[in-house]
Design a protein around this motif. Structure first.
Motif, mmCIF file in Angstrom:
data_model
loop_
_atom_site.group_PDB
_atom_site.id
_atom_site.type_symbol
_atom_site.label_atom_id
_atom_site.label_comp_id
_atom_site.label_asym_id
_atom_site.label_seq_id
_atom_site.Cartn_x
_atom_site.Cartn_y
_atom_site.Cartn_z
ATOM 1 N N ALA A 8 -14.239 -2.740 -1.524
ATOM 2 C CA ALA A 8 -14.985 -1.883 -0.616
ATOM 3 C C ALA A 8 -16.394 -2.400 -0.475
ATOM 4 N N THR A 9 -16.632 -3.307 0.465
ATOM 5 C CA THR A 9 -17.974 -3.708 0.877
ATOM 6 C C THR A 9 -17.951 -3.890 2.374
ATOM 7 N N GLU A 64 -1.141 -2.318 -8.168
ATOM 8 C CA GLU A 64 -2.045 -2.371 -7.009
ATOM 9 C C GLU A 64 -1.635 -1.265 -6.034
ATOM 10 N N PRO A 65 -2.511 -0.840 -5.120
ATOM 11 C CA PRO A 65 -2.227 0.337 -4.285
ATOM 12 C C PRO A 65 -0.870 0.321 -3.578
ATOM 13 N N TRP A 66 -0.576 -0.738 -2.836
ATOM 14 C CA TRP A 66 0.708 -0.765 -2.132
ATOM 15 C C TRP A 66 1.873 -0.867 -3.114
ATOM 16 N N GLY A 67 1.642 -1.478 -4.265
ATOM 17 C CA GLY A 67 2.679 -1.544 -5.282
ATOM 18 C C GLY A 67 3.060 -0.169 -5.798
ATOM 19 N N VAL A 68 2.077 0.728 -5.888
ATOM 20 C CA VAL A 68 2.362 2.105 -6.309
ATOM 21 C C VAL A 68 3.328 2.758 -5.316
ATOM 22 N N LEU A 69 3.061 2.562 -4.025
ATOM 23 C CA LEU A 69 3.941 3.120 -3.004
ATOM 24 C C LEU A 69 5.333 2.496 -3.081
ATOM 25 N N HIS A 70 5.392 1.167 -3.214
ATOM 26 C CA HIS A 70 6.694 0.501 -3.300
ATOM 27 C C HIS A 70 7.505 1.012 -4.486
ATOM 28 N N GLN A 71 6.843 1.161 -5.619
ATOM 29 C CA GLN A 71 7.559 1.634 -6.808
ATOM 30 C C GLN A 71 8.042 3.065 -6.627
ATOM 31 N N GLY A 72 7.198 3.898 -6.034
ATOM 32 C CA GLY A 72 7.606 5.280 -5.793
ATOM 33 C C GLY A 72 8.810 5.361 -4.864
ATOM 34 N N LEU A 73 8.799 4.573 -3.805
ATOM 35 C CA LEU A 73 9.927 4.559 -2.873
ATOM 36 C C LEU A 73 11.178 3.974 -3.529
ATOM 37 N N ALA A 74 10.983 2.997 -4.412
ATOM 38 C CA ALA A 74 12.125 2.428 -5.132
ATOM 39 C C ALA A 74 12.760 3.472 -6.044
ATOM 40 N N GLU A 75 11.928 4.279 -6.705
ATOM 41 C CA GLU A 75 12.453 5.349 -7.559
ATOM 42 C C GLU A 75 13.233 6.370 -6.737
ATOM 43 N N LEU A 76 12.729 6.638 -5.549
ATOM 44 C CA LEU A 76 13.362 7.640 -4.687
ATOM 45 C C LEU A 76 14.668 7.134 -4.094
ATOM 46 N N SER A 77 14.697 5.868 -3.696
ATOM 47 C CA SER A 77 15.831 5.333 -2.944
ATOM 48 C C SER A 77 16.890 4.661 -3.804
ATOM 49 N N GLY A 78 16.500 4.217 -4.993
ATOM 50 C CA GLY A 78 17.424 3.468 -5.825
ATOM 51 C C GLY A 78 17.476 1.987 -5.503
ATOM 52 N N LEU A 79 16.689 1.546 -4.511
ATOM 53 C CA LEU A 79 16.595 0.129 -4.177
ATOM 54 C C LEU A 79 15.661 -0.567 -5.146
ATOM 55 N N THR A 80 15.731 -1.893 -5.219
ATOM 56 C CA THR A 80 14.775 -2.620 -6.044
ATOM 57 C C THR A 80 13.407 -2.574 -5.387
ATOM 58 N N GLY A 202 -4.431 -0.404 -15.002
ATOM 59 C CA GLY A 202 -4.197 -1.608 -14.216
ATOM 60 C C GLY A 202 -4.599 -1.432 -12.765
ATOM 61 N N THR A 203 -4.394 -0.240 -12.226
ATOM 62 C CA THR A 203 -4.787 0.046 -10.847
ATOM 63 C C THR A 203 -6.305 -0.063 -10.693
ATOM 64 N N VAL A 204 -7.023 0.483 -11.660
ATOM 65 C CA VAL A 204 -8.487 0.445 -11.612
ATOM 66 C C VAL A 204 -9.007 -0.975 -11.796
ATOM 67 N N LEU A 205 -8.479 -1.679 -12.803
ATOM 68 C CA LEU A 205 -8.925 -3.053 -13.045
ATOM 69 C C LEU A 205 -8.624 -3.957 -11.860
ATOM 70 N N TYR A 206 -7.477 -3.747 -11.243
ATOM 71 C CA TYR A 206 -7.130 -4.527 -10.049
ATOM 72 C C TYR A 206 -8.162 -4.295 -8.945
ATOM 73 N N ALA A 207 -8.504 -3.040 -8.718
ATOM 74 C CA ALA A 207 -9.462 -2.710 -7.671
ATOM 75 C C ALA A 207 -10.822 -3.365 -7.918
ATOM 76 N N LEU A 208 -11.225 -3.434 -9.185
ATOM 77 C CA LEU A 208 -12.524 -3.997 -9.523
ATOM 78 C C LEU A 208 -12.527 -5.528 -9.503
ATOM 79 N N ALA A 209 -11.405 -6.126 -9.874
ATOM 80 C CA ALA A 209 -11.389 -7.576 -10.116
ATOM 81 C C ALA A 209 -10.875 -8.411 -8.960
ATOM 82 N N ILE A 210 -10.009 -7.859 -8.114
ATOM 83 C CA ILE A 210 -9.304 -8.707 -7.162
ATOM 84 C C ILE A 210 -10.237 -9.323 -6.124
ATOM 85 N N GLY A 211 -11.271 -8.604 -5.702
ATOM 86 C CA GLY A 211 -12.197 -9.154 -4.713
ATOM 87 C C GLY A 211 -12.917 -10.394 -5.214
#
Length: 246
Positions: A8-9, A64-80, A202-211
């Protein structure tokens, strides 16, 4: 960073990033060796991005943010999670149409390669439970993600679907990259968390370090582009700064 990197800059005028990138490519055709290197960087970067995401999943300390969504949808759908990543990437890419975004080779490749590499990495990794192993996995995942981001963005074959969605909303709404990125990523993290995705240190550290990591490795892996006079110049245009500094 379709699979998106959450900094965020304030950024530059990314309104023209597609047009300026197109002009750069039209003005100078890179020497064959540069094109080969760019292609290798693109696919190495995307494969490493998927592998790094797999490490973060296995660590279980926050994605990472989108990874959280992917994992949540994977839990819901049963897909990898890799298959879900591909489906989400394809849906996001369809949203480019009303936003009048133009995908590149890297954009389309991102949709498939990252998800395949993520599932492949998870299939090879053993289950880990000890915190003494999970923490190094998390750190390795974040560092490798920075390397991967620098590799594929420096290849200059177009942004990932999720980064293009961000810049597309920025262009259409006139809102800052900071606001658009924050809004999108808060929404996907919240949705993913409700669905069962992992949010943590890991979500927080990713946000701080990835940029900073991506900026560092972008400089390392930037491919010189041919100038009109036949010399070479280091290419590092506004599209990269929009994605990394947004």
């Amino acid at each position: 960073m379709e699979e998106g990197s959450p900094q965020a800059t304030e950024c530059h005028e990314s309104v023209h990033w597609h047009h300026r990138t197109t002009r750069e490519h039209n003005v100078s055709s890179p020497p064959p060796r540069h094109l080969t290197r760019r292609l290798l960087q693109l696919y190495a970067g995307l494969a490493l991005y998927g592998a790094s995401s797999g490490l973060l999943v296995e660590a279980g300390l926050g994605l990472e943010p989108w990874g959280v969504l992917h994992q949540g949808l994977a839990e819901l759908s049963g897909l990898t999670i890799g298959v879900v990543s591909i489906i989400v990437g394809a849906v996001v890419l369809l949203l480019w149409i009303p936003l009048r975004q133009r995908p590149g080779l890297g954009t389309v490749s991102n949709v498939f390669v990252v998800g395949i590499a993520m599932d492949g990495t998870l299939a090879l990794l053993p289950d880990v439970h000890a915190l003494s192993v999970r923490v190094p996995l998390m750190v390795a995942g974040i560092l490798l993600n920075g390397v991967a981001t620098g590799l594929y963005i420096a290849a200059r074959f177009g942004p990932g679907p999720r980064d293009g969605l961000m810049t597309g909303f920025h262009r259409r709404t006139g809102r800052s990259i900071r606001l658009v990125r924050t809004t999108l990523e808060v929404a996907v993290v919240a949705t993913g968390f409700v669905l069962g995705g992992t949010v943590g240190v890991g979500t927080v550290l990713y946000a701080l370090a990835i940029g900073p990591l991506a900026q560092l490795f972008l400089r390392v892996f930037t491919v010189p582009a041919a100038a009109p006079d036949g010399s070479t110049v280091v290419a590092g245009g506004p599209s990269e700064r929009a994605i990394l500094r947004g």
